[in-house]
Design a protein around this motif. Structure first.
Motif, short mmCIF file in Angstrom:
data_model
loop_
_atom_site.label_atom_id
_atom_site.label_comp_id
_atom_site.label_asym_id
_atom_site.label_seq_id
_atom_site.Cartn_x
_atom_site.Cartn_y
_atom_site.Cartn_z
N THR A 11 0.84 -1.20 0.00
CA THR A 11 0.00 0.00 0.00
C THR A 11 0.87 1.25 0.00
O THR A 11 2.00 1.23 0.47
N TRP A 22 -3.36 0.56 -3.44
CA TRP A 22 -2.76 -0.77 -3.38
C TRP A 22 -2.01 -0.99 -4.69
O TRP A 22 -2.61 -0.90 -5.77
N GLY A 82 -7.94 -2.01 5.78
CA GLY A 82 -6.80 -2.37 4.95
C GLY A 82 -6.60 -3.87 4.81
O GLY A 82 -6.37 -4.39 3.71
#
Length: 187
Positions: A11, A22, A82
């Motif tokens: 990321t 990403w 995430g």
């Protein structure tokens, strides 16, 4: 080795705290044009975007040749989102699905005159690559009465820096090359 374990993903922050990029170690799109998706995107349009948008808190997904920019609602922390987004990307890759489904269609280009063609050329060659590095997308909507109207997507939406980028960067560059341009606004 299965693709799921071999897939490299990392990321990168964007200037917009509500968006993260990403970077994926495989080709996502063969076409260099980024594609933006929002809530309600069906798997027939984009299996990858639909998978990510199904995650509670995700609001938008921008797919590029090897990047995925994900934007979230303010109340959802990145720490939890995430890991879920990364897992969704790995599951998509392991399933061997395409990023774009059979129902996806790129919008038809609008007819344009000489000034619009010059604006588009500068946007695509000089400005878009920098915007894409930050996880965003900029595209010409129209030019009329000296005003360039652009669409911002991905990390650019809601970014605190986008107004400065538009006025100090995009507008200044276009005015330098095209005297007919008086201002740039985001729609």
């Amino acid at each position: 080795m299965p693709l799921e374990t071999a897939l490299r993903i990392h990321t990168e922050r964007t200037p917009n705290p509500a968006s993260v990029k990403w970077v994926v170690g495989t080709t996502i799109l063969d076409d260099p044009r980024p594609v933006s998706f929002g809530a309600g995107t069906a798997p027939e349009v984009s299996p990858l975007a639909a998978r990510i948008l199904a995650i509670n808190g995700v609001t938008d997904v921008l797919l590029g040749p090897n990047v995925i920019t994900v934007s979230k609602a303010e109340e959802f922390p990145w720490r939890e989102l995430g890991q879920t987004v990364t897992q969704a990307i790995r599951e998509w890759a392991a399933a061997g699905e395409p990023a774009l489904g059979p129902a996806h269609q790129y919008p038809a280009p609008a007819p344009e005159g000489e000034i619009e063609a010059r604006i588009r050329a500068i946007l695509e060659a000089e400005i878009a690559p920098y915007v894409e590095q930050d996880g965003g997308e900029i595209s010409l909507v129209r030019f009329r009465d000296g005003v360039v109207e652009v669409a911002l997507k991905g990390a650019c939406v809601g970014c605190p820096s986008s107004t400065i980028t538009l006025k100090m960067g995009v507008e200044a560059r276009l005015r330098e090359e095209i005297p007919e341009v008086h201002s740039v606004v985001a729609l």
